[in-house]
Write an enzyme that holds these catalytic residues in place. Sequence first.
Site, PDB file in Angstrom:
ATOM      1  N   ALA A  62       0.718 -21.417  35.571  1.00  0.00           N
ATOM      2  CA  ALA A  62       1.791 -20.767  34.817  1.00  0.00           C
ATOM      3  C   ALA A  62       1.335 -19.338  34.543  1.00  0.00           C
ATOM      4  CB  ALA A  62       2.015 -21.511  33.511  1.00  0.00           C
ATOM      5  N   GLY A 106      -0.318 -25.090  36.229  1.00  0.00           N
ATOM      6  CA  GLY A 106       1.078 -25.283  36.618  1.00  0.00           C
ATOM      7  C   GLY A 106       1.253 -25.342  38.131  1.00  0.00           C
ATOM      8  N   GLU A 109       0.553 -28.832  38.998  1.00  0.00           N
ATOM      9  CA  GLU A 109       1.649 -29.638  38.441  1.00  0.00           C
ATOM     10  C   GLU A 109       2.887 -29.539  39.335  1.00  0.00           C
ATOM     11  OE1 GLU A 109       1.064 -27.667  34.552  1.00  0.00           O
ATOM     12  OE2 GLU A 109       1.064 -29.678  33.693  1.00  0.00           O
ATOM     13  N   GLU A 129      -6.600 -25.893  32.201  1.00  0.00           N
ATOM     14  CA  GLU A 129      -5.966 -25.419  30.963  1.00  0.00           C
ATOM     15  C   GLU A 129      -6.895 -25.428  29.753  1.00  0.00           C
ATOM     16  OE1 GLU A 129      -4.493 -27.261  33.232  1.00  0.00           O
ATOM     17  OE2 GLU A 129      -2.370 -26.767  33.409  1.00  0.00           O
TER      18      GLU A 129
HETATM   19  C1  3H9 Z   1      -1.044 -23.276  33.006  1.00  0.00           C
HETATM   20  O1  3H9 Z   1      -0.801 -23.292  34.168  1.00  0.00           O
HETATM   21  C2  3H9 Z   1      -0.285 -24.072  31.990  1.00  0.00           C
HETATM   22  C3  3H9 Z   1       0.570 -25.120  32.637  1.00  0.00           C
HETATM   23  O2  3H9 Z   1       0.091 -26.402  32.310  1.00  0.00           O
HETATM   24  C4  3H9 Z   1       2.032 -24.967  32.327  1.00  0.00           C
HETATM   25  C5  3H9 Z   1       2.420 -25.118  30.897  1.00  0.00           C
HETATM   26  C6  3H9 Z   1       3.883 -25.188  30.630  1.00  0.00           C
HETATM   27  N1  3H9 Z   1      -1.211 -15.854  35.124  1.00  0.00           N
HETATM   28  O3  3H9 Z   1      -9.311 -13.634  38.173  1.00  0.00           O
HETATM   29  P1  3H9 Z   1      -8.888 -12.537  39.069  1.00  0.00           P
HETATM   30  C7  3H9 Z   1      -4.246 -12.340  37.253  1.00  0.00           C
HETATM   31  S1  3H9 Z   1      -2.297 -22.346  32.386  1.00  0.00           S
HETATM   32  C8  3H9 Z   1      -1.137 -14.516  35.080  1.00  0.00           C
HETATM   33  O4  3H9 Z   1      -9.496 -11.213  38.911  1.00  0.00           O
HETATM   34  P2  3H9 Z   1     -10.034 -13.924  41.299  1.00  0.00           P
HETATM   35  C9  3H9 Z   1      -5.452 -11.785  36.562  1.00  0.00           C
HETATM   36  O5  3H9 Z   1      -5.162 -11.444  35.231  1.00  0.00           O
HETATM   37  C10 3H9 Z   1      -2.920 -21.464  33.761  1.00  0.00           C
HETATM   38  N2  3H9 Z   1      -2.041 -13.715  35.686  1.00  0.00           N
HETATM   39  O6  3H9 Z   1      -8.991 -12.954  40.615  1.00  0.00           O
HETATM   40  C11 3H9 Z   1      -5.756 -10.578  37.424  1.00  0.00           C
HETATM   41  O7  3H9 Z   1      -4.840  -9.574  37.066  1.00  0.00           O
HETATM   42  P3  3H9 Z   1      -5.239  -8.029  37.157  1.00  0.00           P
HETATM   43  C12 3H9 Z   1      -3.810 -22.290  34.585  1.00  0.00           C
HETATM   44  C13 3H9 Z   1      -3.030 -14.300  36.341  1.00  0.00           C
HETATM   45  O8  3H9 Z   1      -9.731 -13.906  42.750  1.00  0.00           O
HETATM   46  C14 3H9 Z   1      -5.378 -11.049  38.825  1.00  0.00           C
HETATM   47  O9  3H9 Z   1      -4.513 -12.174  38.635  1.00  0.00           O
HETATM   48  N3  3H9 Z   1      -4.457 -21.473  35.593  1.00  0.00           N
HETATM   49  C15 3H9 Z   1      -3.164 -15.674  36.413  1.00  0.00           C
HETATM   50  O10 3H9 Z   1     -11.402 -13.614  40.863  1.00  0.00           O
HETATM   51  C16 3H9 Z   1      -6.548 -11.493  39.661  1.00  0.00           C
HETATM   52  O11 3H9 Z   1      -7.311 -12.433  38.914  1.00  0.00           O
HETATM   53  C17 3H9 Z   1      -5.617 -20.857  35.357  1.00  0.00           C
HETATM   54  O12 3H9 Z   1      -6.193 -20.985  34.315  1.00  0.00           O
HETATM   55  C18 3H9 Z   1      -2.188 -16.477  35.790  1.00  0.00           C
HETATM   56  N4  3H9 Z   1      -2.225 -17.817  35.856  1.00  0.00           N
HETATM   57  O13 3H9 Z   1      -9.712 -15.374  40.733  1.00  0.00           O
HETATM   58  C19 3H9 Z   1      -6.146 -20.019  36.485  1.00  0.00           C
HETATM   59  N5  3H9 Z   1      -4.271 -15.969  37.134  1.00  0.00           N
HETATM   60  O14 3H9 Z   1      -5.451  -7.770  38.619  1.00  0.00           O
HETATM   61  C20 3H9 Z   1      -6.501 -18.663  35.977  1.00  0.00           C
HETATM   62  C21 3H9 Z   1      -4.806 -14.794  37.494  1.00  0.00           C
HETATM   63  O15 3H9 Z   1      -4.090  -7.322  36.564  1.00  0.00           O
HETATM   64  N6  3H9 Z   1      -6.937 -17.768  37.045  1.00  0.00           N
HETATM   65  N7  3H9 Z   1      -4.060 -13.781  37.023  1.00  0.00           N
HETATM   66  O16 3H9 Z   1      -6.501  -7.909  36.371  1.00  0.00           O
HETATM   67  C22 3H9 Z   1      -8.132 -17.852  37.630  1.00  0.00           C
HETATM   68  O17 3H9 Z   1      -8.934 -18.716  37.358  1.00  0.00           O
HETATM   69  C23 3H9 Z   1      -8.477 -16.790  38.632  1.00  0.00           C
HETATM   70  O18 3H9 Z   1      -7.637 -15.693  38.392  1.00  0.00           O
HETATM   71  C24 3H9 Z   1      -8.305 -17.228  40.099  1.00  0.00           C
HETATM   72  C25 3H9 Z   1      -8.497 -15.974  41.019  1.00  0.00           C
HETATM   73  C26 3H9 Z   1      -9.350 -18.269  40.446  1.00  0.00           C
HETATM   74  C27 3H9 Z   1      -6.930 -17.771  40.355  1.00  0.00           C
END
Ligand code: 3H9
Length: 705
Positions: A62, A106, A109, A129
Amino acid sequence: MGAVSTEVLDEVAVIRIDNPPVNALSNDVIAGIHAEVARAAANPAARAIVMVGAGRTFVAGADIKGLEGMAWGDMSGAPDMHDTFELIEDCPKPVVMAMHGTALGGGLELAMAGHYRVASRDARLGQPEVNLGIIPGAEGTQRLPRLVGVEKALEMCVSGRPISADDALHAGLIEWIVDGDLVAGAVSLAREKADLPGPPRRTRERTDKLPPPSALPAMLEVGRALAAKTKKHLEAPRVVVDAIAAAATLPFDQGRVRERELFFECARSEQAKALIYAFFAERTVAKVPGLPAEPPPPVTSVAIVGAGTMGGGIAMACANAGITVTLTDTEQGFVDRGLATITRNYEASVTRGRLTPDEVRTRLDRIRTQAGAAPFDNADVVIEAAFENMAVKQEIFRRFDAGTKPGCILATNTSTLDIDAIASATSRPGAVVGLHFFSPANVMRLVEIVRGRDTAPATVAAALALAKRLGKVGVVVGNGFGFVGNRLMLPYMYEAQFLAEEGATPQQVDRVLTDFGMAMGIFAVDDMAGLDVAWRVRQERPPFAAGMRQPLVADVLCEMGRFGQKTGAGWYRYADGRKAEADPEVENLINRRAREGGIARRAISDAEILDRLMLTLVNEGARVLEEGIALRASDIDVIYLTGYGFPAFRGGPMFYADRRGLADVHRRVSELHAQHGARWQPAPLLERLAREGSTFRQLDAARAN
Ligand code: 3H9
């Protein structure tokens, strides 16, 4: 074209989600998926549906921006995926989810709402999460146990750790690993499934993987024990166990309502606010104004001077990231010893099952060693990790200057010395930068990137890119004594010593800190780092100005040869190597020195200990911010979260102060100033923000605009 589009291939509607950088599910994207699935369901030219992510990944979750709004009470971006997931699951045509990169939160999901899932071999799938202080809120806790069983679902949701495609296949989360073209593979599977009679099976109606009621309590107990053991202070990992319990005991529709209630409880919590703040703070550090837009050239070869603990750790970090390293030192014996330590560390990783012997061999093959004056002409980056002495460092930098190719980054791992003075030994101070790694450098995530007066923006950009490549968090800081981390840490450490002199014990102080969530207490940290480190610093530079209170005990411990763990005794004693035990000898010494120093001993409350230690960090942090040594309050927080064991669920010292309220923080600092004198002088910035009713977070936001 919107973020979601469809193309029909071989009678299969391929729906592509394209919301860079990670295809996060914003409400617009969810609406787009809804519309495209409805269209594909009604399209006579499509017999089945495949959903894929564009670019480097499937859907990484999400949109955390929307969740951040929720945490602070703004529900306008709150995601609700139920109707869309129901539409997908009820679709009479088979829906195949094709995942590459990451399918997280998400994203997973969404994938579980489909009828079939395939993944590329390098895909990672998970429900992370809890790391944001929340639980899956889009039916993940209800579908995951139906696909992989309660035990596996608990393990994934409590730990938050993604699993590999192999593991997912084994667990029943995916049907197939596609080694070739992912879309082609998914389309061919979708066509096959479209030929099957009857509607595709809905996961929400499955119960075959759910345990019998008698087996459930023991499984939940294991989940709760895992939460208590690995995420001791966190609420979400405990709550997610309750949500999964609902999957096993209630019909799907009631279970998902329960999940939603629990999700909202977590989403509004203090821990979610802090952890989501920490997520974005960590990603903001790389956004440094004034850096060139084009990416720096890639680093393939690094030379390190100094094969001691730091040099060896940095060499491992580079080798782990696929970079070729030349590790040098003045004598063959030093180099041999350094390589032996590296080899031992790698062997320990094999014993712990973290690396295979083959992986270790590949990494060791990347490290070359050389004694004496090694040539640097191949290196893209040279890193000096020698003895902490200006003349030694300047001599090495003169050699760097003479022997490296143009464009090479000249880095020093100094933790205390002036970068400008080091740079002055070269003809190219623009190429000189501090790379302050933390020990053990192959493990600790923090690197302070120290910008000198003349450090060129391109050099800073290259250092940031290198830190990212090494899997580290590079935080750009100014060239002041102790940079940011140690500048705050030293007064914090001395405040702890003052508390001990006034009547607390090292154990009490450390217990208060670990109860607060710090990875270690400060006395234990001092023992681990070695008391001689700060002793040497004190000899160069007294911790407080003349006439101010000075610590009375640490020097005596050093004079007694009690340097901490490495000598079996410091603030604690270490009978069996690593386990700290209270030492009556130290308590007597503290007592005696306090008496001689005319310090009245009294019982000190835990609350006072916490206040004095945390507010020391905050007050000094405010000064560092005001002086421009840190770019943002959130950078200070990231430094403390990644390098000093500060608990992420409290966001960092500056965020902690914000949540406590800066007016209250300022009031308490002023009180301590009245009681303890000059070292507690409130920082002018703290004073101003408190007066304005503002926060460090607001200050960061205002400066960013
Ligand atoms: C969820 O899903 C809740 C659900 O249950 C639904 C509930 C109703 N959203 O980390 P990076 C941005 S909770 C918005 O440097 P990498 C990040 O801010 C979510 N933005 O890259 C950055 O922006 P910027 C569950 C996001 O290659 C850019 O993407 N998911 C999101 O080192 C690059 O990120 C997580 O917890 C997001 N979801 O790593 C996963 N994700 O360029 C969270 C990333 O402006 N994300 N951004 O600085 C990660 O773990 C890592 O970003 C990922 C990529 C492994 C995906």
